[in-house]
Scaffold this motif. Sequence first.
Motif, mmCIF file in Angstrom:
data_model
loop_
_atom_site.group_PDB
_atom_site.id
_atom_site.type_symbol
_atom_site.label_atom_id
_atom_site.label_comp_id
_atom_site.label_asym_id
_atom_site.label_seq_id
_atom_site.Cartn_x
_atom_site.Cartn_y
_atom_site.Cartn_z
ATOM 1 N N GLN A 285 0.834 -1.200 0.000
ATOM 2 C CA GLN A 285 0.000 0.000 0.000
ATOM 3 C C GLN A 285 0.869 1.251 0.000
ATOM 4 N N LEU A 286 2.132 1.089 0.316
ATOM 5 C CA LEU A 286 3.072 2.208 0.334
ATOM 6 C C LEU A 286 3.836 2.339 -0.974
ATOM 7 N N SER A 287 4.269 1.201 -1.516
ATOM 8 C CA SER A 287 5.114 1.246 -2.709
ATOM 9 C C SER A 287 5.144 -0.119 -3.381
ATOM 10 N N ARG A 288 5.383 -0.096 -4.682
ATOM 11 C CA ARG A 288 5.571 -1.366 -5.387
ATOM 12 C C ARG A 288 7.024 -1.814 -5.315
ATOM 13 N N PHE A 289 7.881 -0.945 -4.786
ATOM 14 C CA PHE A 289 9.291 -1.290 -4.632
ATOM 15 C C PHE A 289 9.543 -1.764 -3.198
ATOM 16 N N LEU A 290 9.663 -3.075 -3.031
ATOM 17 C CA LEU A 290 9.870 -3.676 -1.719
ATOM 18 C C LEU A 290 11.255 -4.318 -1.649
ATOM 19 N N PRO A 291 11.789 -4.511 -0.447
ATOM 20 C CA PRO A 291 13.137 -5.079 -0.307
ATOM 21 C C PRO A 291 13.274 -6.423 -1.018
ATOM 22 N N PRO A 292 14.434 -6.663 -1.633
ATOM 23 C CA PRO A 292 14.663 -7.943 -2.300
ATOM 24 C C PRO A 292 14.495 -9.111 -1.334
ATOM 25 N N GLU A 293 13.901 -10.183 -1.807
ATOM 26 C CA GLU A 293 13.662 -11.342 -0.947
ATOM 27 C C GLU A 293 14.958 -12.034 -0.542
ATOM 28 N N ASN A 294 16.034 -11.816 -1.302
ATOM 29 C CA ASN A 294 17.301 -12.459 -0.966
ATOM 30 C C ASN A 294 18.068 -11.725 0.124
ATOM 31 N N PRO B 79 19.690 -4.184 12.568
ATOM 32 C CA PRO B 79 18.814 -3.581 11.555
ATOM 33 C C PRO B 79 17.400 -4.138 11.600
ATOM 34 N N HIS B 80 17.217 -5.266 12.255
ATOM 35 C CA HIS B 80 15.883 -5.847 12.387
ATOM 36 C C HIS B 80 15.307 -5.599 13.777
ATOM 37 N N GLY B 81 16.029 -4.810 14.580
ATOM 38 C CA GLY B 81 15.561 -4.427 15.898
ATOM 39 C C GLY B 81 15.411 -2.920 15.980
ATOM 40 N N ASP B 82 16.109 -2.299 16.953
ATOM 41 C CA ASP B 82 15.988 -0.844 17.089
ATOM 42 C C ASP B 82 17.060 -0.087 16.319
ATOM 43 N N GLY B 83 17.836 -0.803 15.495
ATOM 44 C CA GLY B 83 18.860 -0.134 14.690
ATOM 45 C C GLY B 83 18.322 0.989 13.829
ATOM 46 N N PHE C 58 6.877 7.495 17.352
ATOM 47 C CA PHE C 58 5.553 6.924 17.607
ATOM 48 C C PHE C 58 5.130 5.874 16.595
ATOM 49 N N GLY C 59 5.973 5.584 15.605
ATOM 50 C CA GLY C 59 5.581 4.568 14.647
ATOM 51 C C GLY C 59 6.692 4.226 13.682
ATOM 52 N N VAL C 60 6.589 3.041 13.105
ATOM 53 C CA VAL C 60 7.547 2.578 12.105
ATOM 54 C C VAL C 60 6.764 1.971 10.942
ATOM 55 N N LEU C 61 7.047 2.434 9.733
ATOM 56 C CA LEU C 61 6.392 1.894 8.548
ATOM 57 C C LEU C 61 7.167 0.686 8.021
ATOM 58 N N PRO C 62 6.538 -0.128 7.174
ATOM 59 C CA PRO C 62 7.245 -1.262 6.582
ATOM 60 C C PRO C 62 8.472 -0.815 5.793
ATOM 61 N N LYS C 63 9.471 -1.686 5.748
ATOM 62 C CA LYS C 63 10.682 -1.384 4.984
ATOM 63 C C LYS C 63 10.352 -1.275 3.491
ATOM 64 N N LEU C 64 10.960 -0.289 2.831
ATOM 65 C CA LEU C 64 10.761 -0.074 1.407
ATOM 66 C C LEU C 64 12.112 -0.151 0.699
ATOM 67 N N SER D 113 19.448 3.295 -5.821
ATOM 68 C CA SER D 113 20.588 3.352 -4.910
ATOM 69 C C SER D 113 20.791 2.067 -4.121
ATOM 70 N N GLY D 114 19.830 1.143 -4.198
ATOM 71 C CA GLY D 114 19.953 -0.119 -3.489
ATOM 72 C C GLY D 114 19.721 -0.026 -1.998
ATOM 73 N N PHE D 115 19.078 1.035 -1.542
ATOM 74 C CA PHE D 115 18.807 1.194 -0.114
ATOM 75 C C PHE D 115 17.516 0.489 0.284
ATOM 76 N N VAL D 116 17.568 -0.244 1.384
ATOM 77 C CA VAL D 116 16.378 -0.766 2.042
ATOM 78 C C VAL D 116 16.066 0.211 3.166
ATOM 79 N N VAL D 117 14.952 0.927 3.054
ATOM 80 C CA VAL D 117 14.672 2.067 3.929
ATOM 81 C C VAL D 117 13.553 1.757 4.919
ATOM 82 N N THR D 118 13.826 2.018 6.191
ATOM 83 C CA THR D 118 12.800 1.942 7.222
ATOM 84 C C THR D 118 12.348 3.358 7.559
ATOM 85 N N PRO D 119 11.107 3.737 7.233
ATOM 86 C CA PRO D 119 10.602 5.066 7.611
ATOM 87 C C PRO D 119 10.171 5.056 9.080
#
Length: 233
Positions: free
Chosen positions: A37-46, A99-103, A126-132, A137-143
């Motif tokens: 619902q945020l983006s069609r660009f999601l982190p690579p499954e690998n 990176p999968h915790g509070d990083g 107050f919130g964390v959105l799904p990783k995009l 640039s190859g960035f996996v971004v946590t908003p």
Amino acid sequence: MTRTSGAQGAPVTVSRAGLPNWLDPVAGAVETIRPRQLSRFLPPENGSGRQSAVLILFGEGDGERGPELLLMERASSLRSHAGQPSFPGGALDPEDGDPHGDGPLRAALREAEEETGLDPTGVQLFGVLPKLYIPVSGFVVTPVLGWWRVPSPVGVVDPNETARVFTVPVADLTHPDNRATTVHPSGFQGPAFLVESALVWGFTAGVIDRLLHFAGWERPWDRDRRVPLDWGS
């Protein structure tokens, strides 16, 4: 009310306690938004991609302009996303932790402090959105979303990284006159905002667009209105 800190080793938590009522729609949306619902660009499954985070910081603003969002403009000399308005943020450093915790929480606060001079102790996360994912640039971004509970002075810290730091009233972001669609030379089309003498587009505009939509703040706007990426130059 939860206090947070960007200091190394200090606890960094997420809490909705004590948020102003006007932020309730955003906080509620964060709980229900799904990645696609945020983006069609999601982190690579690998699992590839460089882990990073951005801080989406809402402030009360002044009485006339109302609630606002903190943005910055990246320096034109940077290799990635040069000259582009963005949220404060960047890649995770080893000291940020898991990176999968509070990083990502630590990284968002640390980068905001480094880029804008923001005092992280005045920010309540107050919130964390799904990783995009940002393919270019190859960035996996946590908003990471924050409430500027105690505002602090902000500005350019390193001109080699940041051209300017500014705030945008939420009312300006929702105003139909300030909305348009950009067309990238690659053919990709996406939402854009013409605010504070800047064209906000790409990843940043996409996240803002979806937040406004799911928070119920979006107003009807002309999606056929096109603006070039060199608008205003």
